[in-house]
Design a protein around this motif. Structure first.
Motif, short mmCIF file in Angstrom:
data_model
loop_
_atom_site.label_atom_id
_atom_site.label_comp_id
_atom_site.label_asym_id
_atom_site.label_seq_id
_atom_site.Cartn_x
_atom_site.Cartn_y
_atom_site.Cartn_z
N ASP A 196 0.84 -1.21 0.00
CA ASP A 196 0.00 0.00 0.00
C ASP A 196 0.86 1.25 0.00
OD1 ASP A 196 -2.35 -1.46 -0.01
OD2 ASP A 196 -2.76 -1.17 2.13
N ASN A 200 1.04 4.17 -2.79
CA ASN A 200 0.44 5.46 -2.46
C ASN A 200 1.43 6.56 -2.06
OD1 ASN A 200 -2.16 4.34 -2.89
ND2 ASN A 200 -2.15 3.49 -0.81
N LYS A 202 2.49 7.79 0.77
CA LYS A 202 1.90 8.76 1.70
C LYS A 202 2.84 9.18 2.82
CE LYS A 202 -3.02 7.68 1.15
NZ LYS A 202 -4.26 7.25 1.85
#
Length: 212
Positions: A196, A200, A202
């Motif tokens: 993830d 992403n 992030k």
């Protein structure tokens, strides 16, 4: 996305590799012994005890994200952990790799301001050397002036075999537990968190932690 997994034949690295393949990513296994790779994927060899700018550039050419799962446990050579982190930070920008995700440890998480989990009396003696080595790797990331974008990902204190059990939670430097007071995550859910983050982006240039 083209992902390279350093340590793809290890327990955690192998689980991350399977998760990334399952999501349709183009995965490169970077390993010392190519014969141990069982998936039908691109395999490149690299001995982390003998890394140079040239062989790192060859191993990680044309990849978008490097995920490194490194342990000195098997050979009881814990010095290799921080050494590998420092060398990847130095050499990967020259290889053209823009991002590095690192499988860290829980020992450097803080149970109180300035107090790490590994420094507590309850921390198991048999895991201390490994935890200290991962703390040294974290220090290398935080001190780096490398151009690469990095994320250091600490699993829960207990990372165990098994399938997904629950949605994982993300934290930062603070040690956290579930409703039962336990710090745990399955290796499959940890692998999901790693991929993830690869997808992403992030938490650039940060340490994050993963647990239920």
């Amino acid at each position: 996305m083209k992902l390279a997994v350093l340590g793809a034949t290890g327990w955690i690295g192998g689980t991350i590799t399977r998760e990334a393949i399952g999501r349709g990513h183009d995965v490169v296994a970077v390993v010392r012994d190519a014969s141990k790779v069982i998936q039908d994927i691109n395999v490149r060899t690299l001995d982390i005890t003998q890394m140079t700018a040239q062989n790192v550039a060859t191993a990680f050419a044309d990849v978008d994200v490097v995920i490194a799962s490194v342990s000195g446990r098997a050979a009881q050579n814990h010095d290799v952990v921080a050494q590998t982190a420092a060398q990847l930070l130095q050499y990967l920008p020259q290889a053209g790799s823009p991002r590095l995700l690192w499988v860290g440890g829980a020992g450097s998480l803080e149970v109180a301001p300035g107090v790490t989990l590994v420094s507590t009396p309850e921390f198991p003696e048999e895991y201390k050397a490994e935890a200290i080595a991962q703390g040294e790797a974290l220090a290398a990331f935080r001190a780096t002036k490398s151009a690469i974008s990095w994320t250091f990902v600490s699993p829960a204190a207990m990372i165990f075999p098994g399938e997904s059990e629950a949605p994982y939670r993300l934290g930062g430097d603070e040690f956290f537990t579930d409703a039962a007071g336990q710090s745990r995550v399955s290796v499959v859910d940890f692998a999901k968190a790693m991929v993830d983050e690869a997808e992403n982006a992030k938490h650039i240039n940060q340490r994050i932690s993963v647990a239920y």
